[in-house]
Enzyme design. Structure first.
Site: not given
Length: 420
Positions: A139, A180-181, A202, A373
């Site tokens: 991401y 992130g992931w 997260s 964006c």
């Protein structure tokens, strides 16, 4: 025709994309055969349209006060032409303005508030993000090493680009701040043999990456921690550190201490690679015409834009020396359009994942956010910079001779030469 409708009609006629406005009473203004349609359900949205306040108009769309129909590429082209001026134009402001900005930045970035802000965005729905991200769920800005690359290839190229900039070697201790992931964390471990540590705020990402670590049999060499960067242990320095899409959440007032923290986590001679969104304007704290408020409200609460000149100043104040700076702005525009196009193609699936009125609002917000964006990067209103940095210069005379304890070679060949 009343003055407001006359102003709207003139604005629509000046846009190169055929645009039509449908009023709450069914009256239509603009092109007879439109590619973009605004259907106003609330007269308040008309003033925002006339003024070119596209961010506020976006809020009207999210809240159901106006419907926007058409291909997102056309919608964003129309939006850019509706603006009354550049959204990065901003006055420098006096000492009081700067003081207020600093106080607000410090207040909004406590450990507790940052955790809640990250949860708001990244824990929306893992399955929703999986719909439009690449298979590794990276991401952040991809790196299109060749224009023909698809998104998945460009994301892998980006992961490798970072690893090569950091000159990762087998057995080195590597830290990924805001992992992130797990795309970079796992790529570095599997392709460069590093001992890798990632952190995130997260809970969804933390659980997801730890499942991947177990599935890949990487326990003991790779770990993902649910931890704020301010709480990282400084007693065992890392050889290399990456921070990707993270420092935007830190807050401008905290940037010098953020970089100072990274320096304390880094062994002398090691490298830091900071990858993040920067402001296109030197003085603006966010995009104008309501766009900054839109992102703050619906997407990234607590996010703050900083011009690259201020980032480099903060880096130096934190005790780091910038050794390489690269602007990937057009790469991020293409990345965002890839995400946007994929989401647009899977709207029905997305609607099932984000159910209820709150979910519908989130989906409408993300449609505008991704395409908006992309437009902002294309126009240079925002940018994406990668900065490689090390501890401040040592005063040594052998830096050009590639001594084993210094990681940066002072020549760019290593970044772009074919892999051995």
């Amino acid at each position: 025709m009343n003055p407001l409708l006359s102003a709207i009609g003139s604005k629509l006629e000046a846009i190169s994309v055929p645009v039509q406005l449908e009023m709450p009473d069914g009256t239509k203004v603009g092109a007879a055969d439109p590619r973009v349609r605004f259907v106003a359900r609330d007269k308040g949205a008309l003033a925002h349209l006339a003024a070119g306040e596209v961010g506020v108009l976006g809020q009207d769309y999210v809240e159901g006060r106006v419907d926007i129909q058409g291909n997102m590429h056309d919608v964003m082209r129309a939006a850019a032409e509706m603006l009354p001026g550049s959204p990065v134009d901003a006055a420098r402001g006096g000492w009081l303005t700067e003081l207020v900005r600093r106080v607000v930045s410090v207040w909004r970035h406590s450990v507790e508030r940052d955790a809640k802000q990250i949860e708001f965005h990244y824990d929306l729905s893992d399955d929703f993000y999986a719909l439009w991200l690449d298979p590794r769920r990276v991401y952040s800005c991809a790196y299109y090493r060749t224009p023909e690359m698809n998104l998945a290839q460009a994301q892998e190229a980006k992961l490798d680009h970072i690893c090569r900039k950091l000159r990762l070697h087998e057995g080195e201790r590597f830290l990924d701040v805001g992992a992130g992931w797990g795309g970079l964390l796992l790529w570095a471990a599997e392709n460069y043999g590093v001992d890798a540590t990632g952190i995130t705020l997260s809970r969804n990402q933390h659980a997801y990456v730890n499942r991947l670590i177990e599935q890949k049999g990487l326990q003991g060499r790779v770990r993902m921690e649910l931890l704020d960067y301010r709480k990282l242990d400084e007693s065992r320095p890392f050889d290399k550190i990456s921070s990707v899409g993270m420092f935007e959440h830190v807050g401008r007032a905290q940037l010098p201490e953020y970089f100072a923290k990274l320096r304390r986590l880094l062994r002398p001679g090691g490298l830091v690679m900071n990858h993040g969104i920067t402001a296109g304007g030197v003085h603006n704290a966010e995009l104008g015409n309501g766009m900054g408020e839109f992102i703050e409200k619906y997407i990234f609460p607590g996010g703050e834009l900083t011009h690259i000149s201020h980032v480099q100043e903060a880096l130096a104040l934190g005790g780091l020396e910038a050794t390489d700076v690269e602007n990937l702005r057009p790469h991020y525009a293409r990345t965002l359009w890839a995400w946007s196009d994929t989401l647009e193609a899977r709207l029905d699936e997305a609607a099932k994942l984000l159910s209820g009125e709150a979910g519908a609002r989130s989906l409408r917000a993300y449609r505008l956010y991704l395409a908006g964006c992309a437009m902002a990067f294309e126009h240079g209103w925002i940018a994406l910079h990668q900065i490689v940095a090390q501890h401040l210069a040592t005063g040594r005379s052998d830096e050009l001779d590639l001594p084993a304890d210094l990681a940066y070679p002072w020549r760019r060949d290593y970044m772009y030469a074919p892999k051995a």
